[in-house]
Design an enzyme around this catalytic site. Structure first.
Site, short mmCIF file in Angstrom:
data_model
loop_
_atom_site.label_atom_id
_atom_site.label_comp_id
_atom_site.label_asym_id
_atom_site.label_seq_id
_atom_site.Cartn_x
_atom_site.Cartn_y
_atom_site.Cartn_z
N LYS A 146 -5.37 25.57 26.12
CA LYS A 146 -6.12 24.65 26.97
C LYS A 146 -5.78 23.21 26.62
O LYS A 146 -5.60 22.36 27.50
CB LYS A 146 -7.63 24.93 26.85
N GLN A 174 -15.98 27.35 23.85
CA GLN A 174 -15.22 28.61 23.85
C GLN A 174 -16.13 29.77 23.43
O GLN A 174 -16.83 29.69 22.43
CB GLN A 174 -14.01 28.49 22.91
N ASP A 203 -16.27 25.41 33.19
CA ASP A 203 -16.12 26.87 33.15
C ASP A 203 -16.88 27.53 34.30
O ASP A 203 -16.68 28.71 34.58
CB ASP A 203 -16.70 27.43 31.85
N1 GUN Z 1 -13.77 33.23 26.44
C1 GUN Z 1 -13.01 34.07 27.19
N2 GUN Z 1 -12.71 33.51 28.38
C2 GUN Z 1 -13.31 32.30 28.38
C3 GUN Z 1 -13.36 31.24 29.34
O1 GUN Z 1 -12.82 31.29 30.44
N3 GUN Z 1 -14.07 30.14 28.94
C4 GUN Z 1 -14.70 30.03 27.75
N4 GUN Z 1 -15.38 28.92 27.47
N5 GUN Z 1 -14.67 31.01 26.86
C5 GUN Z 1 -13.98 32.12 27.16
#
Ligand code: GUN
Length: 283
Positions: free
Chosen positions: A52, A96, A119
């Site tokens: 990211k 996350q 998200d």
């Molecule tokens: N953990 C697994 N997929 C995601 C996601 O798309 N966003 C976040 N914040 N955590 C995750």
């Protein structure tokens, strides 16, 4: 059979975000900023967060990482989210998941300003997705839709089966397919005759989190198979929820793991962060 190249499609999406980011900088002096919060040292989360951050760099965003120890308290985490909510130069906040056991992820998500919830996990944004009037797209499901569009795969009237009902993937995935007039079935751990239901799908989305769960007998000849899984096989090698080698020859289209859905999730996150920056600046 054609392999859907998530790397290629995501590169196109990021290229467009990069272009618009440059315009935003030139016209208004705005640089979108994303805060990435990671708690503890889950190795998979580490990889995702690094991806990211790398994408932010590529498209020209500012990214700020907050790497907190596993022992972080709920109060400390909530305080950080509050601070980030207030910061003008931070347009998107991403915590996350999964968080360590002792932390309440629901409370943390609900503490994020919905306008910065890139998200699309906050109840406000989930509700908007349900209504089909959303600012932020759920990252992984929207990435899947983008892949289908990119390969001109029609959803209208098709039998779509989603395996998995998580808040992050399964449920919003079903909604997006429904918004495009798919006839959607969600399968889960209590589903009876799961293999039979899957074998009737024109578009099959696997988001179960079990290595090679989808076998050839569960796939209709000519189906489109989308693999959201990020699993490890018996040798510890990265694989998806689909038994790719045995399934691929039955499909019209299939996504690989890695190089399929994963890069698309990150690309959507970039789109959302750009949108967040625009919304917060009334553009
Ligand atoms: N953990 C697994 N997929 C995601 C996601 O798309 N966003 C976040 N914040 N955590 C995750």
């Amino acid at each position: 059979m054609q392999i859907i190249d998530g790397k290629k499609v995501s590169a196109l999406v990021k290229e467009e975000v990069k272009k618009q980011t440059l315009e935003l900088k030139e016209q208004y002096g705005i640089t979108p900023g994303l805060a990435v919060v990671i708690v503890g040292d889950d190795p998979a989360s580490r990889v995702y967060v690094n991806n990211k951050k790398k994408a932010c760099e590529l498209v020209g965003f500012k990214s700020e990482e907050f790497s907190l120890p596993a022992e972080t308290t709920q109060e400390e985490l909530l305080n950080l989210v509050k601070t980030l909510n207030e910061k003008k130069d931070i347009n998107g906040i991403l915590v996350q998941l999964p968080l360590p056991e002792h932390l309440d992820d629901k409370a943390v998500i609900e503490a994020i300003n919905p306008l910065k919830d890139v998200d699309a996990f906050h109840a406000v944004n989930v509700g908007k997705i349900m209504l089909g009037e959303y600012d932020f797209m759920p990252c992984t499901p929207a990435g899947v839709m983008e892949m289908l569009h990119s390969y001109n795969i029609p959803v209208n009237g098709k039998n779509c089966v989603v395996i998995g009902r998580s808040n992050i993937v399964g449920k919003p995935m079903a909604m997006l397919l429904l918004h495009e007039n798919g006839t959607v079935t969600i399968c889960h751990s209590c589903t009876q005759n799961l293999a039979e239901i899957c074998s009737k799908a024109d578009i099959l989305v696997a988001a179960v989190g079990k290595p090679k769960f989808v076998t050839a007998d569960m796939v209709k000849e000519g189906a489109v198979v989308i693999d959201v899984g990020m699993d490890r096989d018996e040798n510890g090698k990265l694989c998806g929820d689909v038994d790719f080698e045995n399934v691929k020859d039955k499909c019209s289209y299939i996504t690989p793991v890695p190089g399929g859905v994963g890069p698309m999730t990150v690309a959507t996150l970039m789109k959302n962060t750009l949108k967040a920056a625009k919304i917060q600046n009334n553009l």
